[in-house]
Design an enzyme around this catalytic site. Sequence first.
Site, PDB file in Angstrom:
ATOM      1  N   SER A 166      46.191  55.933  22.763  1.00  0.00           N
ATOM      2  CA  SER A 166      46.021  57.021  21.799  1.00  0.00           C
ATOM      3  C   SER A 166      44.629  57.605  21.914  1.00  0.00           C
ATOM      4  CB  SER A 166      46.227  56.441  20.400  1.00  0.00           C
ATOM      5  OG  SER A 166      45.804  57.354  19.435  1.00  0.00           O
ATOM      6  N   TYR A 188      43.986  50.120  13.912  1.00  0.00           N
ATOM      7  CA  TYR A 188      45.031  50.603  14.826  1.00  0.00           C
ATOM      8  C   TYR A 188      44.412  50.967  16.168  1.00  0.00           C
ATOM      9  CZ  TYR A 188      48.011  54.090  17.078  1.00  0.00           C
ATOM     10  OH  TYR A 188      48.716  54.809  18.002  1.00  0.00           O
ATOM     11  N   LYS A 243      44.721  49.397  20.189  1.00  0.00           N
ATOM     12  CA  LYS A 243      45.014  50.161  21.414  1.00  0.00           C
ATOM     13  C   LYS A 243      43.938  49.891  22.462  1.00  0.00           C
ATOM     14  CE  LYS A 243      48.805  52.199  20.262  1.00  0.00           C
ATOM     15  NZ  LYS A 243      50.037  51.813  20.907  1.00  0.00           N
TER      16      LYS A 243
HETATM   17  P1  NAD Z   1      57.532  54.812  16.325  1.00  0.00           P
HETATM   18  O1  NAD Z   1      57.137  53.925  15.199  1.00  0.00           O
HETATM   19  O2  NAD Z   1      58.529  55.873  16.059  1.00  0.00           O
HETATM   20  O3  NAD Z   1      58.042  53.931  17.544  1.00  0.00           O
HETATM   21  C1  NAD Z   1      57.553  52.655  17.814  1.00  0.00           C
HETATM   22  C2  NAD Z   1      58.743  51.727  17.954  1.00  0.00           C
HETATM   23  O4  NAD Z   1      58.284  50.407  18.224  1.00  0.00           O
HETATM   24  C3  NAD Z   1      59.563  51.649  16.676  1.00  0.00           C
HETATM   25  O5  NAD Z   1      60.900  51.913  17.003  1.00  0.00           O
HETATM   26  C4  NAD Z   1      59.379  50.234  16.191  1.00  0.00           C
HETATM   27  O6  NAD Z   1      60.525  49.741  15.528  1.00  0.00           O
HETATM   28  C5  NAD Z   1      59.061  49.487  17.477  1.00  0.00           C
HETATM   29  N1  NAD Z   1      58.262  48.275  17.331  1.00  0.00           N
HETATM   30  C6  NAD Z   1      57.081  48.118  16.685  1.00  0.00           C
HETATM   31  N2  NAD Z   1      56.659  46.851  16.810  1.00  0.00           N
HETATM   32  C7  NAD Z   1      57.584  46.192  17.563  1.00  0.00           C
HETATM   33  C8  NAD Z   1      57.712  44.851  18.039  1.00  0.00           C
HETATM   34  N3  NAD Z   1      56.805  43.932  17.759  1.00  0.00           N
HETATM   35  N4  NAD Z   1      58.773  44.543  18.776  1.00  0.00           N
HETATM   36  C9  NAD Z   1      59.723  45.474  19.059  1.00  0.00           C
HETATM   37  N5  NAD Z   1      59.660  46.737  18.639  1.00  0.00           N
HETATM   38  C10 NAD Z   1      58.591  47.093  17.896  1.00  0.00           C
HETATM   39  O7  NAD Z   1      56.200  55.426  16.909  1.00  0.00           O
HETATM   40  P2  NAD Z   1      55.985  56.580  17.971  1.00  0.00           P
HETATM   41  O8  NAD Z   1      55.385  57.721  17.277  1.00  0.00           O
HETATM   42  O9  NAD Z   1      57.182  56.771  18.778  1.00  0.00           O
HETATM   43  O10 NAD Z   1      54.848  55.923  18.856  1.00  0.00           O
HETATM   44  C11 NAD Z   1      55.120  55.199  20.034  1.00  0.00           C
HETATM   45  C12 NAD Z   1      53.833  54.636  20.570  1.00  0.00           C
HETATM   46  O11 NAD Z   1      52.924  55.711  20.787  1.00  0.00           O
HETATM   47  C13 NAD Z   1      53.144  53.685  19.637  1.00  0.00           C
HETATM   48  O12 NAD Z   1      52.609  52.642  20.380  1.00  0.00           O
HETATM   49  C14 NAD Z   1      52.052  54.512  19.025  1.00  0.00           C
HETATM   50  O13 NAD Z   1      50.950  53.736  18.659  1.00  0.00           O
HETATM   51  C15 NAD Z   1      51.693  55.452  20.158  1.00  0.00           C
HETATM   52  N6  NAD Z   1      51.114  56.708  19.697  1.00  0.00           N
HETATM   53  C16 NAD Z   1      51.782  57.470  18.799  1.00  0.00           C
HETATM   54  C17 NAD Z   1      51.208  58.643  18.337  1.00  0.00           C
HETATM   55  C18 NAD Z   1      51.924  59.480  17.300  1.00  0.00           C
HETATM   56  O14 NAD Z   1      51.276  60.301  16.677  1.00  0.00           O
HETATM   57  N7  NAD Z   1      53.207  59.336  17.101  1.00  0.00           N
HETATM   58  C19 NAD Z   1      49.967  59.051  18.817  1.00  0.00           C
HETATM   59  C20 NAD Z   1      49.340  58.276  19.751  1.00  0.00           C
HETATM   60  C21 NAD Z   1      49.913  57.093  20.190  1.00  0.00           C
END
Ligand code: NAD
Length: 689
Positions: free
Chosen positions: A128, A156, A160
């Site tokens: 991120s 958070y 990362k």
């Molecule tokens: P999201 O919460 O929709 O998806 C993450 C998924 O991971 C969820 O389905 C959740 O159930 C699953 N999960 C979490 N912990 C778990 C575990 N221990 N075992 C199995 N499954 C697990 O989030 P997103 O927006 O799709 O983000 C995906 C990734 O991208 C994340 O790592 C997030 O940190 C990163 N990210 C997201 C953003 C954003 O703004 N959405 C920005 C930068 C980085």
Amino acid sequence: MTKQQTVLVTGGAGYIGSHTIVELIENGYNCVIVDNLCNSSYESVARLEVLCKTHIPFYHVDLCDREPMERIFKENKIDSVIHFAGLKAVGESTEIPLKYYHNNILGTLVLLEMMQRYDVEKLVFSSSATVYGDATRFPDMIPIPEECPVGPTNPYGQTKLAIEKILADLYNSEKETWKFAILRYFNPIGAHPSGLIGEDPLGIPNNLLPYMAQVATGRREKLNVFGNDYDTRDGTPIRDYIHVVDLAKGHIAALKYLDARQTGKGICREWNLGSGKGSTVFEVYRAFCDAVGEEIPYVVTGRRAGDVINLTAKPDRAKQELKWQTELDVATACKDNWKWATENPFGYQLKGVKADFSTHEEQYDARFITIGADSKFQATVANLGATLVDLKVDGESVVLGHNCEAGYLTPDTCYAGATVGRYANRIAHGKFQLDGEKYQLTINNGVNCNHGGPGSFHAKRFLGPLVQNPSKGIFTAEFMLIDEDKETEFPGSLEVHVFYKLNVLTKSLEIEYTGKVSGKATPINMTNHTYFNLNKLLGKGTIEGTELQVATKKSVEVDKDTIPTGKIIERDIATFDEKPTVLGEKTPEYDYSFVTEEHSKDIDTRSKKLQLVTKATNPESKVTLEVLTTEPSFHVYTGDWLCAGFAPREGFAVEPGRYVDAINQPSWKDSVILKPNETYGSKIVYRFS
Ligand code: NAD
């Protein structure tokens, strides 16, 4: 790509993961999903199956659990991993930091251990822009390049960064082996243009677009704009918003980059995924109002602790090395987000829909889905055979079904509630000829092939379902199946959709079938094989006493082998203008096809007027069933040979469809031959009063 690679997608049920799966499948990769559903729902995966037209193996597993994680690597030949799984809410991470460290870091460690153990070397990691912290602390770091010193300001972001460091250390320990792409996302927004998948935040949305969507749909009162006194063009902070479909494509670019690296040449490198163009909060607000077509109420409140003036990416590295750049703008993201929000105002969590496991294990592709679950008129459907497992009228069941999938998987079958295809009813001697080729199907009914033969649609797990609640009291569930050329002995690769539409208010269930074939023409005739028992609510396991009327006495004459003679005769059964035929304990026995239209040649009947073909009433239970259809024929069967857990005459079936053995009857042939570029279609309605 030489061979089809399999990608393990951790967190694949989530927002970015689900969009990436669409792109992976479009690019020829196979996907396996692991997700513990802590911030998502399996419904996204069921929808992905229909959207991508393929089965997606799903494991409901927490990455921190070694044993089930190992099972995934044992059961699948994984080539690479895209690692989305993680907790992601900045604010929450300051409240429960231990949970964030535990989940995100331990989950990654277990994943990497498994990759090491099973020789999986390629990983794309969701990092991120948060790892940079406040890049404005430097005089010249906006737009932010990958070289910008890191310095996350919340737990958070720390998780990362810690994972990035773990990846770097692992790479340094075996530089020939590991291939790691670290993708630092800026602000993902938008949804898939189909409107079928999108961001489905549980609780109060943290992000601007989902929040605005909830204000626009009336779920929240107004948008809070945190500060309009920043030194920007309109006083609100600047962020780099990136359409989630562009972001998803960035993962394919990264994966291909890793795939293209020579053996023995590892890598661990970071890439920013951003547009390079910053937008203010007010600019996004404006674009969203334009997409909605009205002004959304907002209020400017004070600045939020930790917010910075500008976070815009310098995306040059991704452009040069991954050959990737954004293509979609903020306006498109707003439009797509609004489509998703209006078509799915409660995301994947539909009130009035219940999903149960039909197996003793948590098997997600074998669930029983009940639509209209909060009402007295409800239907339960299953992936196996896209079967109508149950139909409750005034809260009581009126059909025959089993309460677990195993009940349907016995060697003998009576097709209870099943979708019957590719070819419902009999094909004489299992033989037909099409486009100069002769086909022989397996004989499974006397000397004939019935209902497509053994292992046909009734025994196949359909993809999906895609469940929606388009308006009050209406629920839909769409299943699909690809029946490959010769898979069930029929020619051509056939894609079929089974679309159930339950109307709680009119107490009707509509079933629509569509089919398209590629490669070769095929015979096709689909129907639903529900057995009704209107006495069930009286606790009676027999259809005795049911009063029956039909649209016509005209019926297909058959010989001793139940093959049409070519003649239409009249049968002794009551029509609508006559006193009903009463079904007794053992008689009358019906297993006959009736015809309301003798010379239909239509391969798609859906635009025809729905015609009432059967009316059945039980004077004791006072339930009336009407069967309507656009099809030219219907088969009435009084269940005299019912088996597979049911007793003879426990239920009766009315199966609308094309003519029996039409593929071998010159005058009916055209109605069942589906050619490439044509669409097969039909409709059946069960209506109750
Ligand atoms: P999201 O919460 O929709 O998806 C993450 C998924 O991971 C969820 O389905 C959740 O159930 C699953 N999960 C979490 N912990 C778990 C575990 N221990 N075992 C199995 N499954 C697990 O989030 P997103 O927006 O799709 O983000 C995906 C990734 O991208 C994340 O790592 C997030 O940190 C990163 N990210 C997201 C953003 C954003 O703004 N959405 C920005 C930068 C980085």
